[in-house]
Design an enzyme around this catalytic site. Structure first.
Site, PDB file in Angstrom:
ATOM      1  N   ALA A  63     -12.286 -15.719  -5.194  1.00  0.00           N
ATOM      2  CA  ALA A  63     -13.274 -15.792  -4.126  1.00  0.00           C
ATOM      3  C   ALA A  63     -13.148 -14.657  -3.129  1.00  0.00           C
ATOM      4  O   ALA A  63     -14.007 -14.470  -2.280  1.00  0.00           O
ATOM      5  CB  ALA A  63     -13.146 -17.129  -3.374  1.00  0.00           C
ATOM      6  N   CYS A  64     -12.069 -13.893  -3.198  1.00  0.00           N
ATOM      7  CA  CYS A  64     -11.819 -12.878  -2.178  1.00  0.00           C
ATOM      8  C   CYS A  64     -11.299 -11.609  -2.805  1.00  0.00           C
ATOM      9  O   CYS A  64     -10.285 -11.623  -3.492  1.00  0.00           O
ATOM     10  CB  CYS A  64     -10.799 -13.402  -1.164  1.00  0.00           C
ATOM     11  SG  CYS A  64     -10.319 -12.179   0.071  1.00  0.00           S
ATOM     12  N   GLY A  65     -11.998 -10.502  -2.576  1.00  0.00           N
ATOM     13  CA  GLY A  65     -11.603  -9.248  -3.198  1.00  0.00           C
ATOM     14  C   GLY A  65     -10.624  -8.428  -2.399  1.00  0.00           C
ATOM     15  O   GLY A  65     -10.107  -7.428  -2.897  1.00  0.00           O
ATOM     16  N   CYS A  87      -8.082 -10.064  -0.364  1.00  0.00           N
ATOM     17  CA  CYS A  87      -6.913 -10.863  -0.003  1.00  0.00           C
ATOM     18  C   CYS A  87      -5.648 -10.132  -0.433  1.00  0.00           C
ATOM     19  O   CYS A  87      -5.595  -9.547  -1.507  1.00  0.00           O
ATOM     20  CB  CYS A  87      -6.962 -12.224  -0.691  1.00  0.00           C
ATOM     21  SG  CYS A  87      -8.402 -13.214  -0.268  1.00  0.00           S
TER      22      CYS A  87
END
Length: 286
Positions: free
Chosen positions: A127-129, A131
């Site tokens: 969901a997070c590129g 992080c």
């Protein structure tokens, strides 16, 4: 079964009968179904662990190559000497069998090895590129390509047709309903590359990785159509690959608009049905 799919048993509850008519009582059925596979991928550079990202298996070399572009490490095929799967190690330091969840990249001349400030020290989720980046300063990357100077011109009706064109080729989504897609299109509307993944940023990295491995960077004169929203990270990935137009079916964020404006990129949001909204550089649209 395809690498991106996994089987599971499900119980389905619905208020329609076999003929499609409404039912007063819930109809319960049990069957086997498929879901999008999500597994960790460890990325090593020269044998040293650098990052772990959650992704849908498939096109893994494209994913790693695109991730290296997105991190400002490489910008040309010559800067990436090789990619190979290798075995990992368990908690006791014993070598495990090759699970195809570890890839080692060997950099070539001209590559910019990530320093400690840009290293990833935690898992990047699907969901997070960004992080795991250790500082806010490390989020912003300088592109080696001039996006603002790209003179691409595209018909508005062609841009409006791209979400449907993207959807037509989403084979994994057809099976699972649970993955994002990114498609790279020429100004003529021809589909050059499409990739799917549980993470929208992974799908974009896979497209960019295809571009670098095919020797196409910078991806001048192209349009990147994505299935989700337009976040800062997606604009940055497109910018680092030299893509002049990014279109998303959902909304952009404020940082995405700011970065697109600063980069000279054309950014479209709410691209679906018979309309879209242009946030930056509308001069490229005929």
């Amino acid at each position: 079964m395809a690498a991106g799919l996994a089987r599971t048993r499900v119980t389905r509850v619905r208020w329609t009968d076999a003929s499609g008519e409404d039912s007063a009582a819930p109809q319960v059925s049990r069957r086997e179904d498929v879901v999008a596979r999500e597994e960790p991928l460890e990325i090593r550079i020269g044998g040293t662990s650098w990052s772990v990202t959650m992704r849908t298996p498939g096109d893994d070399f494209d994913l790693v190559a695109g991730f290296l572009v997105s991190e400002g490490v490489i910008a040309a095929p010559s800067e990436l000497m090789s990619l190979r799967y290798c075995a990992g190690f368990d908690e006791h330091g014993r070598r495990e069998e090759n699970t195809y969840n570890v890839i080692d990249a060997v950099l070539g001349r001209g590559a910019i090895p990530p320093d400690e400030a840009g290293a990833r020290h935690s898992t990047t989720t699907s969901a997070c590129g960004i992080c795991g980046t250790t500082s806010i300063d490390a989020v912003g990357k300088q592109s080696r390509f001039d996006v603002a100077g790209d003179d691409i011109r595209v018909d508005a009706d062609l841009l409006a047709s791209l979400p449907d064109a993207l959807r037509e080729h989403q084979a994994l989504f057809d099976r699972t309903g649970g993955v994002h897609a990114a498609g790279l299109f020429a100004a003529s509307g021809d589909l050059l590359c499409l990739r799917e993944d549980v993470g929208r940023h992974n799908a974009v990295d896979k497209v960019v990785g295809w571009g670098v491995r095919e020797g196409r960077l910078p991806l001048r004169g192209t349009i990147l159509q994505v299935s989700g929203r337009a976040s800062f990270e997606l604009v940055q990935k497109a910018r680092l690959a030299g893509i002049p137009i990014l279109a998303a079916v959902s909304a952009p964020s404020s940082l995405a608009v700011d970065l697109a404006k600063e980069s000279g990129m054309t950014l479209l949001g709410f691209s679906r049905g018979q309309s879209f909204t242009v946030y930056t550089r509308p001069d490229r649209i005929l």
